[in-house]
Design a protein around this motif. Structure first.
Motif, short mmCIF file in Angstrom:
data_model
loop_
_atom_site.label_atom_id
_atom_site.label_comp_id
_atom_site.label_asym_id
_atom_site.label_seq_id
_atom_site.Cartn_x
_atom_site.Cartn_y
_atom_site.Cartn_z
N LYS A 53 0.83 -1.21 0.00
CA LYS A 53 0.00 0.00 0.00
C LYS A 53 0.87 1.27 0.00
O LYS A 53 0.42 2.32 -0.43
CB LYS A 53 -0.92 0.00 1.24
N TYR A 54 2.10 1.14 0.48
CA TYR A 54 2.99 2.32 0.53
C TYR A 54 3.38 2.76 -0.89
O TYR A 54 3.27 3.92 -1.25
CB TYR A 54 4.24 1.99 1.36
N SER A 55 3.79 1.78 -1.71
CA SER A 55 4.22 2.14 -3.07
C SER A 55 3.10 1.99 -4.09
O SER A 55 3.21 2.42 -5.23
CB SER A 55 5.40 1.25 -3.51
N GLY A 56 2.04 1.30 -3.68
CA GLY A 56 0.93 1.04 -4.60
C GLY A 56 1.24 -0.09 -5.59
O GLY A 56 0.54 -0.26 -6.58
N LYS A 57 2.30 -0.87 -5.28
CA LYS A 57 2.70 -1.93 -6.22
C LYS A 57 2.20 -3.30 -5.76
O LYS A 57 2.08 -3.57 -4.56
CB LYS A 57 4.23 -1.99 -6.33
N PHE A 58 2.00 -4.17 -6.77
CA PHE A 58 1.70 -5.58 -6.48
C PHE A 58 2.99 -6.36 -6.70
O PHE A 58 3.63 -6.21 -7.75
CB PHE A 58 0.58 -6.09 -7.38
N LEU A 59 3.38 -7.17 -5.73
CA LEU A 59 4.69 -7.82 -5.77
C LEU A 59 4.59 -9.33 -5.53
O LEU A 59 3.74 -9.77 -4.75
CB LEU A 59 5.57 -7.25 -4.64
N PRO A 60 5.49 -10.10 -6.15
CA PRO A 60 5.51 -11.54 -5.84
C PRO A 60 6.23 -11.76 -4.50
O PRO A 60 7.41 -11.45 -4.38
CB PRO A 60 6.31 -12.14 -7.00
N ALA A 61 5.51 -12.27 -3.52
CA ALA A 61 6.07 -12.41 -2.17
C ALA A 61 7.24 -13.39 -2.12
O ALA A 61 8.07 -13.32 -1.22
CB ALA A 61 4.97 -12.85 -1.20
N CYS A 62 7.32 -14.30 -3.08
CA CYS A 62 8.38 -15.32 -3.04
C CYS A 62 9.74 -14.75 -3.41
O CYS A 62 10.76 -15.37 -3.12
CB CYS A 62 8.03 -16.50 -3.93
N SER A 63 9.76 -13.59 -4.06
CA SER A 63 11.06 -13.05 -4.44
C SER A 63 11.26 -11.59 -4.02
O SER A 63 12.40 -11.12 -3.94
CB SER A 63 11.27 -13.17 -5.96
N ALA A 64 10.19 -10.86 -3.75
CA ALA A 64 10.34 -9.44 -3.37
C ALA A 64 10.89 -9.35 -1.95
O ALA A 64 10.44 -10.07 -1.05
CB ALA A 64 9.01 -8.72 -3.47
N LEU A 65 11.87 -8.48 -1.77
CA LEU A 65 12.50 -8.35 -0.45
C LEU A 65 11.78 -7.29 0.37
O LEU A 65 11.27 -6.29 -0.16
CB LEU A 65 13.97 -7.95 -0.61
N ALA A 66 11.76 -7.52 1.67
CA ALA A 66 11.18 -6.53 2.59
C ALA A 66 12.01 -5.25 2.53
O ALA A 66 13.24 -5.31 2.54
CB ALA A 66 11.18 -7.09 4.01
N GLN A 67 11.32 -4.12 2.43
CA GLN A 67 12.02 -2.82 2.41
C GLN A 67 11.34 -1.86 3.38
O GLN A 67 10.09 -1.87 3.47
CB GLN A 67 12.00 -2.25 0.99
N THR A 68 12.15 -1.08 4.05
CA THR A 68 11.63 -0.19 5.10
C THR A 68 10.40 0.59 4.63
O THR A 68 10.40 1.15 3.54
CB THR A 68 12.74 0.80 5.54
N GLY A 69 9.40 0.59 5.48
CA GLY A 69 8.21 1.40 5.21
C GLY A 69 7.10 0.65 4.48
O GLY A 69 5.98 1.17 4.36
N MET A 70 7.38 -0.54 4.03
CA MET A 70 6.33 -1.27 3.29
C MET A 70 5.09 -1.50 4.16
O MET A 70 5.21 -1.81 5.35
CB MET A 70 6.85 -2.65 2.84
N ILE A 71 3.93 -1.37 3.53
CA ILE A 71 2.67 -1.70 4.21
C ILE A 71 2.02 -2.79 3.36
O ILE A 71 1.37 -2.51 2.34
CB ILE A 71 1.76 -0.45 4.33
N ILE A 72 2.25 -4.02 3.76
CA ILE A 72 1.85 -5.15 2.92
C ILE A 72 0.46 -5.67 3.30
O ILE A 72 0.17 -5.85 4.49
CB ILE A 72 2.89 -6.30 3.04
N GLU A 73 -0.34 -5.91 2.27
CA GLU A 73 -1.62 -6.59 2.50
C GLU A 73 -1.59 -7.90 1.72
O GLU A 73 -1.28 -7.90 0.53
CB GLU A 73 -2.79 -5.70 2.06
N THR A 74 -1.87 -8.99 2.39
CA THR A 74 -1.72 -10.30 1.73
C THR A 74 -3.04 -10.91 1.27
O THR A 74 -3.03 -11.91 0.56
CB THR A 74 -1.04 -11.32 2.66
N ASP A 75 -4.17 -10.34 1.71
CA ASP A 75 -5.41 -11.02 1.30
C ASP A 75 -6.58 -10.06 1.08
O ASP A 75 -7.72 -10.37 1.40
CB ASP A 75 -5.78 -12.13 2.30
#
Ligand code: SF4
Ligand code: SF4
Ligand code: SF4
Ligand code: FES
Length: 350
Positions: A53-75
């Motif tokens: 939600k921070y960057s507005g991007k959709f990412l593959p969780a299996c390869s995207a690395l955690a980066q400071t500030g991320m607000i991830i929604e998984t479902d």
């Protein structure tokens, strides 16, 4: 350390941690298909997609690395929709039947190809264990299984009813206590469906049956098949089922997401092709999701490793054309079959 939020929970993870792993630490499960622990992710399926939600991007969780500030929604709803779309896209170019047409048509949902594999080996006892009697037995059934039998496209349907009657008449069947007969497992609703056999595919289907002859007729019509006749007839079965039907991750996800195979209609479907390896392995490129896991496995230990061959829609795994394909699975057949997420690589003689 990297501080991120997943589903409204803060977590700190070491630099270089994948989102999948970070979520796992919080007990949050993200579905995966092309990913396997300890292998380099190919990120080819996008089933593990999450939203930042921070960057507005959709990412593959299996390869995207955690980066400071991320607000991830998984479902959230959009993520669920994208996952379903990802599976539907894979299914649109997928060619195969999860369950054989005969099994689907049988009122008792009997696993006919599995029975035929045992009969073909002369193993009547195990064939009998799979057989479920319909309410009235096969004798009074209209045999919808034979009406849809795929062998009809080549010559004539497998004599399924006679084969089942042969088993019913065996003392093996009568002596098996009902408790040791195979229990019917809950039916999965999702079934990939192959469609119509093309003329150029007939030789591919004929790679599996050991009997290319016409339908076996019992010498004594009244007494049904002898053991030799039953074995010969069972060997005509094309084994239209998928050997991984109960464990295939693609099918299980299609079921879970209520995916539809024909949402993305392709103008041209891939031809069925069956490559048989000496290690009792069958490779069906039209069921491959190009995750590359088998390539990574064979690269570790085999003299000749698999590689992707071809381009785009028709890409498949194989060995470079100067090398013998039989060299690729000498030591790693089991690991490749067990790790392949679909029925693309499977042991074909059960
Ligand atoms: S690979 Fe999976 S989805 Fe495809 S036919 Fe086999 S069980 Fe069905
Ligand atoms: S060929 Fe064998 S698996 Fe295929 S539909 Fe006929 S009996 Fe079933
Ligand atoms: S054969 Fe299986 S393991 Fe290999 S690339 Fe295809 S889906 Fe992946
Ligand atoms: S599991 Fe992540 S892209 Fe396939």
């Amino acid at each position: 350390m990297i501080r991120i939020k997943i589903n409204n929970i803060f977590i700190e993870v070491p630099d270089g941690t994948m989102l999948l792993k970070a979520a796992e630490q919080l007990g949050i499960e993200i579905p995966t298909l092309c990913y396997l622990k300890d292998f380099i992710p190919s990120s080819s399926c996008m089933v593990c997609v999450v939203e930042d939600k921070y960057s507005g991007k959709f990412l593959p969780a299996c390869s995207a690395l955690a980066q400071t500030g991320m607000i991830i929604e998984t479902d959230n709803d959009e993520v669920k929709k994208l996952r379903k779309n990802a599976v539907e896209l894979l299914l649109s170019e997928h060619v195969g039947d999860c369950e054989a047409p005969c099994k689907r048509a049988c009122p008792a949902h009997t696993n006919i190809p599995a029975i035929n594999r045992f009969l073909a080996k002369g193993d009547f006892k195990n064939a009998a264990k799979i057989l479920h009697k319909t309410k009235h037995g096969c004798a009074e059934c209209a045999a919808p299984c034979e009406k849809v039998c795929r062998r009809k496209n080549i010559d004539a349907a497998v004599s399924i009813m006679q084969l089942q009657e042969f088993i019913f008449s065996q003392k093996d069947f009568k002596e098996i206590p009902s408790s040791s007969k195979s229990q019917r497992i809950a039916k999965l609703k999702f079934n990939s469906s192959y469609g119509k056999m093309r003329d150029n595919e007939k030789p591919e289907f004929l790679k599996e049956p050991e009997n290319a002859n016409a339908r076996t007729e019992p010498k004594e019509i009244q007494s049904g098949f002898t053991a030799d006749e039953a074995v010969a007839e069972a060997k005509r079965c094309l084994h239209c089922d998928c050997r991984k039907a109960d464990i295939c991750k693609l099918r299980l996800l299609a079921e879970k997401f209520e995916a539809c195979q024909r949402i993305f209609e392709l103008t041209e479907r891939n031809d069925v092709s069956k490559i048989i390896y000496p290690e009792n392995v069958i490779y069906e490129p039209q069921k491959c999701i190009k995750c590359g896991i088998c390539i990574q496995i064979t690269e570790k230990t085999e003299e000749i490793a698999f590689t992707f061959i071809g381009r785009g829609f028709k890409v498949k795994i194989g060995v470079p054309f100067t090398d013998k394909i039989s060299k690729a699975l000498r030591k790693t057949a089991k690991e490749c079959v067990d790790s392949c997420p679909t029925g693309a690589l499977a042991f074909y003689k059960s």
